[in-house]
Design an enzyme around this catalytic site. Structure first.
Site, short mmCIF file in Angstrom:
data_model
loop_
_atom_site.label_atom_id
_atom_site.label_comp_id
_atom_site.label_asym_id
_atom_site.label_seq_id
_atom_site.Cartn_x
_atom_site.Cartn_y
_atom_site.Cartn_z
N LYS A 115 28.06 33.43 24.36
CA LYS A 115 29.26 34.25 24.24
C LYS A 115 30.13 34.14 25.48
O LYS A 115 31.35 34.25 25.39
CB LYS A 115 28.89 35.71 23.96
CG LYS A 115 28.43 35.94 22.54
CD LYS A 115 28.33 37.42 22.23
CE LYS A 115 27.77 37.66 20.84
NZ LYS A 115 27.48 39.09 20.59
N LYS A 197 24.65 26.59 6.14
CA LYS A 197 24.56 27.92 5.55
C LYS A 197 25.93 28.59 5.53
O LYS A 197 26.71 28.43 6.47
CB LYS A 197 23.62 28.78 6.40
CG LYS A 197 22.41 29.29 5.65
CD LYS A 197 21.44 29.96 6.57
CE LYS A 197 21.73 31.43 6.73
NZ LYS A 197 20.66 32.16 7.41
N LYS A 200 29.72 33.32 8.82
CA LYS A 200 30.98 33.78 9.41
C LYS A 200 31.43 32.91 10.56
O LYS A 200 32.60 32.71 10.77
CB LYS A 200 30.82 35.20 9.96
CG LYS A 200 30.70 36.24 8.89
CD LYS A 200 30.43 37.59 9.52
CE LYS A 200 29.20 38.16 8.91
NZ LYS A 200 28.85 39.50 9.12
#
Ligand code: TRP
Length: 333
Positions: A115, A197, A200
């Site tokens: 992040k 997959k 998001k």
């Protein structure tokens, strides 16, 4: 007896709304847990602040997420479903736990490293102590089990380390929680990228993901643009990832097995097939959407649910917080 049931605690960020992959893969099974466990579902809006948010959007999404969970079948009288920011104990316990967590431990968190790379202009202290707040969430409610995905394994391990460390000093205060990997449902891949997959994080292509709150026109559009392959046979096969994924979705939505799904489309073209999958999904999620719309119209009812659940969450969290405060030596009133 109620108190003999094990406690499940789960946190979900209100920043990305649940999609078909989340629902068929996990959320659908969560609903079944509410009878066998004492379930606490927390919408972790405080965690979302670690990344810049538009306040109006955050507020709206948080409420929508709560409504969506209820629309999916979570019974707000059986489970506790609430907003993290409405229970001040989370922040209060997080502070205490911050003082029992080492900089080195937090610096080793792979999610923090990722992040910080992604948000290089906003590496704030909240991003660093994110796992401590998560530990506080879990420990406040005496959780036995925490359903998580692989990406939260390291945070969960840290939570256990903090709890064990605290207990070693002050006695048996916290329940040591276990990660819980519930029965995995169908594995749904992206519509545009069927090798990966549905997720998001690859949100760049909006046609890749079908959200539970997508409206019928947009669902049909997304399925029509789904990637198939250059052949023309509707067959489940490793060299046909796009078609196979659509068959998986169809079989889950229409409640048939893959063989039945294949034979339903024998001799039909991809165009017809894709349209039919879209329609099956629309039918499948219609009850959820219509319950969601009802809740959306009934503000007073949802407000009452929020208030009642806040109260139950606060009562549970308050008991643990007071115990911890006493242990560490906060003065008594
Ligand atoms: N970090 C979790 C995630 O991004 C969300 C979360 C916050 C959570 N607090 C939690 C998950 C407590 C489980 C338990 O998925």
């Amino acid at each position: 007896m109620e108190s003999e049931k094990k406690i499940i605690f789960s946190g979900m960020q209100p920043t990305g709304m649940p999609h078909l992959g989340n629902y068929l893969g996990a959320l659908k099974n969560w609903v079944a847990l509410q009878d066998d466990y004492r379930c606490v579902y927390c919408i972790v809006d405080m965690h979302s602040l670690t990344v810049r948010q538009d306040p109006l959007v955050l507020r709206k999404r948080s409420r929508e997420l709560l409504q969506l969970y209820i629309a999916m079948g979570l019974d707000p009288e059986k489970v506790i479903i609430y907003f993290q920011s409405h229970v001040s104990g989370h922040a209060e316990l997080a502070w205490i736990l911050n003082c029992f967590t080492y900089m080195g431990e937090l610096g080793r968190m792979t999610q923090f490293k990722e992040k910080s790379q992604k948000n290089a202009d906003n590496i704030n202290a909240g991003l660093f102590t994110y796992p401590v707040l998560m530990a506080a969430d879990i420990l406040l409610y005496n959780a036995d089990l925490v359903p998580i995905g692989e990406d939260q394994r390291q945070h969960m391990e840290l939570c256990r380390d903090i709890a064990i460390r605290f207990n070693n000093i002050y006695g048996d205060v916290f329940t040591i929680p276990e990660p819980y990997f519930p029965k995995i449902g169908a594995r749904i891949m992206g519509l545009a990228e069927p090798e990966k997959k549905m997720s998001k994080s690859d949100g760049a292509n909006e046609n890749n993901i079908v959200y539970l709150l997508d409206r019928p026109e947009s669902i049909i559009k997304k399925f029509k643009s789904a990637v198939t392959d250059s052949g023309h046979e509707v067959k489940y096969s490793p060299d046909k990832p796009g078609v196979s994924n659509l068959l998986t979705i169809y079989s889950a939505a229409a409640g048939v097995d893959i063989k039945q799904a294949e034979s339903a489309f024998e001799g039909k073209g991809y165009g017809v097939f894709k349209q039919a999958v879209g329609e099956a999904v629309i039918e499948f999620i219609k009850p959820i959407q219509s319950r969601f719309d009802d809740l959306n119209r009934d503000k007073a009812y949802v407000d009452a649910i929020i208030r009642a659940n806040d109260e139950r969450a606060n009562a549970m969290a308050g008991r643990m917080l007071r115990r911890v405060q006493k242990k560490v030596g906060y003065p008594a009133v």
